[in-house]
Design a protein around this motif. Structure first.
Motif, PDB file in Angstrom:
ATOM      1  N   SER A  31       0.839  -1.191   0.000  1.00  0.00           N
ATOM      2  CA  SER A  31       0.000   0.000   0.000  1.00  0.00           C
ATOM      3  C   SER A  31       0.880   1.250   0.000  1.00  0.00           C
ATOM      4  O   SER A  31       2.058   1.216   0.407  1.00  0.00           O
ATOM      5  N   GLU A  32       0.300   2.356  -0.449  1.00  0.00           N
ATOM      6  CA  GLU A  32       1.050   3.611  -0.463  1.00  0.00           C
ATOM      7  C   GLU A  32       1.412   4.039   0.959  1.00  0.00           C
ATOM      8  O   GLU A  32       2.478   4.597   1.196  1.00  0.00           O
ATOM      9  N   ARG A  33       0.523   3.742   1.900  1.00  0.00           N
ATOM     10  CA  ARG A  33       0.804   4.084   3.294  1.00  0.00           C
ATOM     11  C   ARG A  33       2.013   3.305   3.818  1.00  0.00           C
ATOM     12  O   ARG A  33       2.886   3.860   4.503  1.00  0.00           O
ATOM     13  N   THR A  34       2.086   2.019   3.469  1.00  0.00           N
ATOM     14  CA  THR A  34       3.231   1.202   3.885  1.00  0.00           C
ATOM     15  C   THR A  34       4.516   1.712   3.245  1.00  0.00           C
ATOM     16  O   THR A  34       5.566   1.793   3.886  1.00  0.00           O
ATOM     17  N   ALA A  35       4.443   2.071   1.960  1.00  0.00           N
ATOM     18  CA  ALA A  35       5.622   2.593   1.268  1.00  0.00           C
ATOM     19  C   ALA A  35       6.115   3.877   1.931  1.00  0.00           C
ATOM     20  O   ALA A  35       7.328   4.069   2.118  1.00  0.00           O
ATOM     21  N   ARG A  36       5.185   4.761   2.315  1.00  0.00           N
ATOM     22  CA  ARG A  36       5.584   6.019   2.946  1.00  0.00           C
ATOM     23  C   ARG A  36       6.238   5.754   4.307  1.00  0.00           C
ATOM     24  O   ARG A  36       7.230   6.385   4.670  1.00  0.00           O
ATOM     25  N   ARG A  37       5.675   4.801   5.047  1.00  0.00           N
ATOM     26  CA  ARG A  37       6.268   4.467   6.349  1.00  0.00           C
ATOM     27  C   ARG A  37       7.675   3.894   6.189  1.00  0.00           C
ATOM     28  O   ARG A  37       8.577   4.182   6.981  1.00  0.00           O
ATOM     29  N   ASP A  38       7.874   3.069   5.160  1.00  0.00           N
ATOM     30  CA  ASP A  38       9.201   2.493   4.933  1.00  0.00           C
ATOM     31  C   ASP A  38      10.209   3.580   4.556  1.00  0.00           C
ATOM     32  O   ASP A  38      11.361   3.558   5.006  1.00  0.00           O
ATOM     33  N   LEU A  39       9.804   4.525   3.725  1.00  0.00           N
ATOM     34  CA  LEU A  39      10.687   5.628   3.360  1.00  0.00           C
ATOM     35  C   LEU A  39      11.049   6.456   4.586  1.00  0.00           C
ATOM     36  O   LEU A  39      12.208   6.841   4.778  1.00  0.00           O
ATOM     37  N   GLU A  40      10.052   6.724   5.435  1.00  0.00           N
ATOM     38  CA  GLU A  40      10.312   7.475   6.658  1.00  0.00           C
ATOM     39  C   GLU A  40      11.230   6.691   7.591  1.00  0.00           C
ATOM     40  O   GLU A  40      12.079   7.269   8.274  1.00  0.00           O
ATOM     41  N   ALA A  41      11.063   5.352   7.626  1.00  0.00           N
ATOM     42  CA  ALA A  41      11.907   4.518   8.486  1.00  0.00           C
ATOM     43  C   ALA A  41      13.364   4.593   8.066  1.00  0.00           C
ATOM     44  O   ALA A  41      14.267   4.640   8.907  1.00  0.00           O
ATOM     45  N   LEU A  42      13.619   4.618   6.756  1.00  0.00           N
ATOM     46  CA  LEU A  42      14.997   4.765   6.280  1.00  0.00           C
ATOM     47  C   LEU A  42      15.591   6.085   6.751  1.00  0.00           C
ATOM     48  O   LEU A  42      16.723   6.138   7.232  1.00  0.00           O
ATOM     49  N   VAL A  44      14.600   7.998   9.304  1.00  0.00           N
ATOM     50  CA  VAL A  44      14.713   8.035  10.759  1.00  0.00           C
ATOM     51  C   VAL A  44      15.873   7.178  11.242  1.00  0.00           C
ATOM     52  O   VAL A  44      16.532   7.490  12.236  1.00  0.00           O
ATOM     53  N   ALA A  45      16.162   6.089  10.533  1.00  0.00           N
ATOM     54  CA  ALA A  45      17.256   5.200  10.932  1.00  0.00           C
ATOM     55  C   ALA A  45      18.619   5.820  10.688  1.00  0.00           C
ATOM     56  O   ALA A  45      19.628   5.281  11.114  1.00  0.00           O
ATOM     57  N   GLY A  46      18.671   6.975  10.019  1.00  0.00           N
ATOM     58  CA  GLY A  46      19.942   7.649   9.813  1.00  0.00           C
ATOM     59  C   GLY A  46      20.461   7.594   8.399  1.00  0.00           C
ATOM     60  O   GLY A  46      21.504   8.166   8.101  1.00  0.00           O
ATOM     61  N   ILE A  47      19.762   6.884   7.475  1.00  0.00           N
ATOM     62  CA  ILE A  47      20.163   6.881   6.068  1.00  0.00           C
ATOM     63  C   ILE A  47      19.907   8.278   5.505  1.00  0.00           C
ATOM     64  O   ILE A  47      18.884   8.879   5.791  1.00  0.00           O
ATOM     65  N   PRO A  48      20.829   8.850   4.705  1.00  0.00           N
ATOM     66  CA  PRO A  48      20.636  10.208   4.196  1.00  0.00           C
ATOM     67  C   PRO A  48      19.560  10.274   3.109  1.00  0.00           C
ATOM     68  O   PRO A  48      19.819  10.589   1.946  1.00  0.00           O
ATOM     69  N   VAL A  49      18.339   9.934   3.497  1.00  0.00           N
ATOM     70  CA  VAL A  49      17.176   9.973   2.613  1.00  0.00           C
ATOM     71  C   VAL A  49      16.280  11.112   3.083  1.00  0.00           C
ATOM     72  O   VAL A  49      16.036  11.245   4.280  1.00  0.00           O
ATOM     73  N   TYR A  50      15.808  11.933   2.167  1.00  0.00           N
ATOM     74  CA  TYR A  50      14.957  13.048   2.570  1.00  0.00           C
ATOM     75  C   TYR A  50      13.823  13.220   1.567  1.00  0.00           C
ATOM     76  O   TYR A  50      13.893  12.743   0.429  1.00  0.00           O
ATOM     77  N   SER A  51      12.757  13.905   2.007  1.00  0.00           N
ATOM     78  CA  SER A  51      11.593  14.105   1.144  1.00  0.00           C
ATOM     79  C   SER A  51      11.542  15.535   0.635  1.00  0.00           C
ATOM     80  O   SER A  51      11.978  16.467   1.310  1.00  0.00           O
ATOM     81  N   LEU A  52      10.995  15.692  -0.579  1.00  0.00           N
ATOM     82  CA  LEU A  52      10.753  17.005  -1.173  1.00  0.00           C
ATOM     83  C   LEU A  52       9.255  17.214  -1.231  1.00  0.00           C
ATOM     84  O   LEU A  52       8.537  16.449  -1.893  1.00  0.00           O
ATOM     85  N   PRO A  53       8.710  18.202  -0.515  1.00  0.00           N
ATOM     86  CA  PRO A  53       7.261  18.395  -0.487  1.00  0.00           C
ATOM     87  C   PRO A  53       6.745  19.051  -1.760  1.00  0.00           C
ATOM     88  O   PRO A  53       7.512  19.559  -2.584  1.00  0.00           O
ATOM     89  N   GLY A  54       5.412  19.036  -1.905  1.00  0.00           N
ATOM     90  CA  GLY A  54       4.758  19.756  -2.981  1.00  0.00           C
ATOM     91  C   GLY A  54       4.644  18.975  -4.279  1.00  0.00           C
ATOM     92  O   GLY A  54       5.089  17.829  -4.389  1.00  0.00           O
ATOM     93  N   ARG A  55       4.026  19.617  -5.280  1.00  0.00           N
ATOM     94  CA  ARG A  55       3.862  18.997  -6.591  1.00  0.00           C
ATOM     95  C   ARG A  55       5.232  18.720  -7.215  1.00  0.00           C
ATOM     96  O   ARG A  55       6.122  19.557  -7.208  1.00  0.00           O
ATOM     97  N   GLY A  56       5.384  17.538  -7.749  1.00  0.00           N
ATOM     98  CA  GLY A  56       6.660  17.149  -8.325  1.00  0.00           C
ATOM     99  C   GLY A  56       7.672  16.687  -7.290  1.00  0.00           C
ATOM    100  O   GLY A  56       8.832  16.454  -7.621  1.00  0.00           O
ATOM    101  N   GLY A  57       7.228  16.572  -6.027  1.00  0.00           N
ATOM    102  CA  GLY A  57       8.137  16.150  -4.970  1.00  0.00           C
ATOM    103  C   GLY A  57       8.296  14.642  -4.929  1.00  0.00           C
ATOM    104  O   GLY A  57       7.787  13.905  -5.774  1.00  0.00           O
ATOM    105  N   GLY A  58       8.999  14.179  -3.941  1.00  0.00           N
ATOM    106  CA  GLY A  58       9.252  12.757  -3.780  1.00  0.00           C
ATOM    107  C   GLY A  58      10.347  12.550  -2.762  1.00  0.00           C
ATOM    108  O   GLY A  58      10.552  13.386  -1.876  1.00  0.00           O
ATOM    109  N   TRP A  59      11.043  11.443  -2.896  1.00  0.00           N
ATOM    110  CA  TRP A  59      12.112  11.097  -1.963  1.00  0.00           C
ATOM    111  C   TRP A  59      13.429  10.941  -2.713  1.00  0.00           C
ATOM    112  O   TRP A  59      13.447  10.408  -3.813  1.00  0.00           O
TER     113      TRP A  59
END
Length: 315
Positions: A31-42, A44-59
């Motif tokens: 599910s999209e909710r599960t995917a978002r939680r997994d991205l956030e988990a990465l 939060v765990a300290g991996i240099p992954v970040y999100s870009l808000p707004g239209r055209g955003g992503g991870w």
């Protein structure tokens, strides 16, 4: 397995410049909710992954870098992708893995990668007993981005009385306390903490953050949380506890328990914090088998009253 998904997501980020939660959900058949939680988990765990808000955003993987997993040991990799909390509470194996990931980045991106790895602390303990479902506030992504980039923001804020003000702050880190998100910032009046769900506007500036020397987000938050807990539970009771009861007290009371030295008769001195003498006596009344409250007298009087009431009703 969640660990497999996290590895797959990291590899997707290596291959592509940017991914969305929808794309991750489609590719991994979750599910999209599960995917978002997994991205956030990465993140939060300290991996240099970040999100870009707004239209055209992503991870994105910070700096668009390709992280080489071949340098990780099997134990480090398992620890990294199974970790549920942030780097601030990670095991030594996880911290070693995070250091390898940061070293794998090109030199120009390392400073921001390290900032991303320490920008968030997750404190799973809730204030009080309520456990509402966590919800990301409106300006969370913009504030975390400001922390990572190390730039000041002009912040609109509504206090608990409904008064709205605007100020320029130096974002130092983000903390999730149960379902509530907080921004720790340096201001002209010293360090301040803001609830992110009360932020009414965010304007990112180009001015660099003035970061206090030696500032550590996790340590700073521990001091704040301890102070809030002390204010919420101002009454202290002194007691002696049998050794086999100390573990029970730890599970029941958490941070409200302070364990002291052993007494000559083999028991253990403890200090227990509570809201009032009456509520504290009510909490401790059923622990008579393990615990003897020695003070203050008000708590002892309430315990005696509770005991008399129980005898009168059930004798």
């Amino acid at each position: 397995m969640r660990a497999d998904r996290l590895v797959a997501i990291l590899l997707m980020l290596q291959r592509r410049e940017q991914v969305t939660a929808t794309e991750v959900a489609h590719e991994l058949e979750v599910s999209e909710r599960t995917a978002r939680r997994d991205l956030e988990a990465l993140s939060v765990a300290g991996i240099p992954v970040y999100s870009l808000p707004g239209r055209g955003g992503g991870w994105r993987l910070l700096g668009g870098a390709r992280t080489d997993l071949s340098g990780l040991t099997a134990g480090e990799a398992r620890a990294l992708f199974l970790v549920a909390g942030p780097a601030s509470t990670a095991t030594p194996a996880v911290k070693a893995a995070l250091r390898k990931l940061v070293r794998a980045l090109p030199e120009p991106f390392r400073e921001q990668a390290e900032a991303a790895a320490t920008s968030v602390v997750v404190d799973p303990q809730h204030w009080g007993s309520g456990r509402p479902e966590p919800r990301a506030p409106r300006y969370l992504d913009e504030l975390q981005e400001a922390v990572i980039l190390g730039v000041q923001v002009r912040l609109g804020y509504v206090d608990r009385k409904g008064r709205e003000t605007e100020r320029t702050v130096h974002p130092l880190g983000i903390v999730a306390k149960g379902p509530v998100w907080y921004l720790l910032s340096h201001t002209q009046d010293g360090q301040r903490t803001f609830r992110v769900d009360r932020v009414s506007s965010v304007e990112v500036t180009a001015d660099p953050v003035q970061r206090p020397e030696g500032f550590d987000l996790a340590e700073s938050w521990r001091e704040i949380a301890d102070e809030v807990d002390r204010r919420r539970t101002p009454v202290e009771a002194q007691a002696v506890c049998t050794p086999d009861g100390v573990g029970l007290l730890r599970r029941m009371l958490g941070g409200r328990l302070e364990v002291g030295p052993s007494t000559p008769d083999g028991r253990v001195e403890v200090v227990i914090r509570g809201h009032t003498e009456y509520t504290l006596a009510g909490e401790l009344a059923w622990l008579t088998e393990w615990l003897e409250v020695t003070g203050p007298q008000g708590v002892r009087d309430h315990l005696a009253s509770i005991g008399s009431a129980l005898v009168a009703r059930y004798r």
